[in-house]
Motif scaffolding. Structure first.
Motif, PDB file in Angstrom:
ATOM      1  N   VAL A 164       0.830  -1.207   0.000  1.00  0.00           N
ATOM      2  CA  VAL A 164       0.000   0.000   0.000  1.00  0.00           C
ATOM      3  C   VAL A 164       0.870   1.264   0.000  1.00  0.00           C
ATOM      4  O   VAL A 164       0.718   2.126  -0.864  1.00  0.00           O
ATOM      5  N   LEU A 165       1.776   1.358   0.967  1.00  0.00           N
ATOM      6  CA  LEU A 165       2.598   2.573   1.049  1.00  0.00           C
ATOM      7  C   LEU A 165       3.735   2.597   0.028  1.00  0.00           C
ATOM      8  O   LEU A 165       4.196   3.670  -0.350  1.00  0.00           O
ATOM      9  N   ARG A 213      -1.559  16.186  -1.064  1.00  0.00           N
ATOM     10  CA  ARG A 213      -2.881  15.994  -1.682  1.00  0.00           C
ATOM     11  C   ARG A 213      -2.887  14.826  -2.674  1.00  0.00           C
ATOM     12  O   ARG A 213      -3.822  14.035  -2.718  1.00  0.00           O
ATOM     13  N   ALA A 214      -1.833  14.686  -3.444  1.00  0.00           N
ATOM     14  CA  ALA A 214      -1.724  13.570  -4.381  1.00  0.00           C
ATOM     15  C   ALA A 214      -1.602  12.245  -3.627  1.00  0.00           C
ATOM     16  O   ALA A 214      -2.226  11.244  -4.003  1.00  0.00           O
ATOM     17  N   GLU A 215      -0.825  12.234  -2.565  1.00  0.00           N
ATOM     18  CA  GLU A 215      -0.660  11.008  -1.772  1.00  0.00           C
ATOM     19  C   GLU A 215      -1.957  10.659  -1.049  1.00  0.00           C
ATOM     20  O   GLU A 215      -2.328   9.493  -0.947  1.00  0.00           O
ATOM     21  N   PHE A 216      -2.669  11.665  -0.567  1.00  0.00           N
ATOM     22  CA  PHE A 216      -3.981  11.461   0.046  1.00  0.00           C
ATOM     23  C   PHE A 216      -4.929  10.795  -0.956  1.00  0.00           C
ATOM     24  O   PHE A 216      -5.613   9.822  -0.636  1.00  0.00           O
ATOM     25  N   ALA A 217      -4.959  11.300  -2.176  1.00  0.00           N
ATOM     26  CA  ALA A 217      -5.841  10.741  -3.209  1.00  0.00           C
ATOM     27  C   ALA A 217      -5.432   9.309  -3.552  1.00  0.00           C
ATOM     28  O   ALA A 217      -6.291   8.421  -3.664  1.00  0.00           O
ATOM     29  N   ARG A 218      -4.133   9.063  -3.704  1.00  0.00           N
ATOM     30  CA  ARG A 218      -3.644   7.719  -4.041  1.00  0.00           C
ATOM     31  C   ARG A 218      -3.992   6.726  -2.947  1.00  0.00           C
ATOM     32  O   ARG A 218      -4.557   5.655  -3.213  1.00  0.00           O
ATOM     33  N   LEU A 219      -3.681   7.084  -1.704  1.00  0.00           N
ATOM     34  CA  LEU A 219      -3.923   6.162  -0.589  1.00  0.00           C
ATOM     35  C   LEU A 219      -5.415   5.978  -0.320  1.00  0.00           C
ATOM     36  O   LEU A 219      -5.861   4.867  -0.035  1.00  0.00           O
ATOM     37  N   SER A 220      -6.179   7.039  -0.430  1.00  0.00           N
ATOM     38  CA  SER A 220      -7.634   6.917  -0.260  1.00  0.00           C
ATOM     39  C   SER A 220      -8.200   5.951  -1.290  1.00  0.00           C
ATOM     40  O   SER A 220      -9.078   5.138  -0.984  1.00  0.00           O
ATOM     41  N   LEU A 247      -6.800   3.454  -2.450  1.00  0.00           N
ATOM     42  CA  LEU A 247      -6.418   2.089  -2.069  1.00  0.00           C
ATOM     43  C   LEU A 247      -7.131   1.628  -0.798  1.00  0.00           C
ATOM     44  O   LEU A 247      -6.860   0.548  -0.288  1.00  0.00           O
ATOM     45  N   GLY A 248      -8.040   2.473  -0.286  1.00  0.00           N
ATOM     46  CA  GLY A 248      -8.819   2.092   0.886  1.00  0.00           C
ATOM     47  C   GLY A 248      -8.229   2.499   2.220  1.00  0.00           C
ATOM     48  O   GLY A 248      -8.736   2.099   3.271  1.00  0.00           O
ATOM     49  N   VAL A 249      -7.159   3.300   2.213  1.00  0.00           N
ATOM     50  CA  VAL A 249      -6.555   3.754   3.473  1.00  0.00           C
ATOM     51  C   VAL A 249      -7.503   4.744   4.138  1.00  0.00           C
ATOM     52  O   VAL A 249      -8.043   5.637   3.488  1.00  0.00           O
TER      53      VAL A 249
END
Length: 129
Positions: free
Chosen positions: A23-24, A87-94, A96-98
């Motif tokens: 995930v990360l 913001r980009a990392e928030f969107a990517r991880l969100s 993926l269900g984080v």
């Protein structure tokens, strides 16, 4: 003197390994059996494979779980990771269900967000401006 290893306490090393690598996006560096089912399990940034290692350490000590619960209950991150774009990392991880406990917030000199690592910890990501 330099920091070579830091740790995060996890309730299940297999769950932590999957989350921190798949995930990360960290890369497993060491995986050494330590007896009793525990492992010396470290991950690193793929951009810095010889940099600081993160030890995914079992939270077996009796004080670890109450301490982790107290931090998470108060919304305090266990540690933080630097990112280029929160913001980009928030969107990517969100995507993926984080689960995030704090959406991206502009704090002047930096932007932060906080997520649950699925192992009992809150982790803050930070972008400096």
């Amino acid at each position: 003197m330099r920091i070579t290893i830091t740790s995060v306490l996890v309730h299940d090393q297999a769950v932590a390994e999957r989350f921190y690598t798949e995930v990360l996006g960290f890369v497993k560096k060491h995986d050494v059996p330590m007896g009793g089912g525990a492992r010396w399990l470290t991950v690193v940034s793929p951009d810095h494979p010889d940099g600081t290692e993160l030890l995914l350490e079992p939270d077996a000590h009796p004080a670890a779980k109450p301490w982790k619960e107290a931090l998470a209950g108060d919304g305090i991150p266990y540690t933080q990771f630097a990112v280029d774009d929160v913001r980009a990392e928030f969107a990517r991880l969100s995507g993926l269900g984080v689960r995030f406990t704090q959406e991206p917030a502009d704090m002047g000199a930096f932007t932060t967000a906080v997520f649950d690592d699925s192992c009992g910890n809150l982790i803050q990501i930070i972008q400096t401006h």
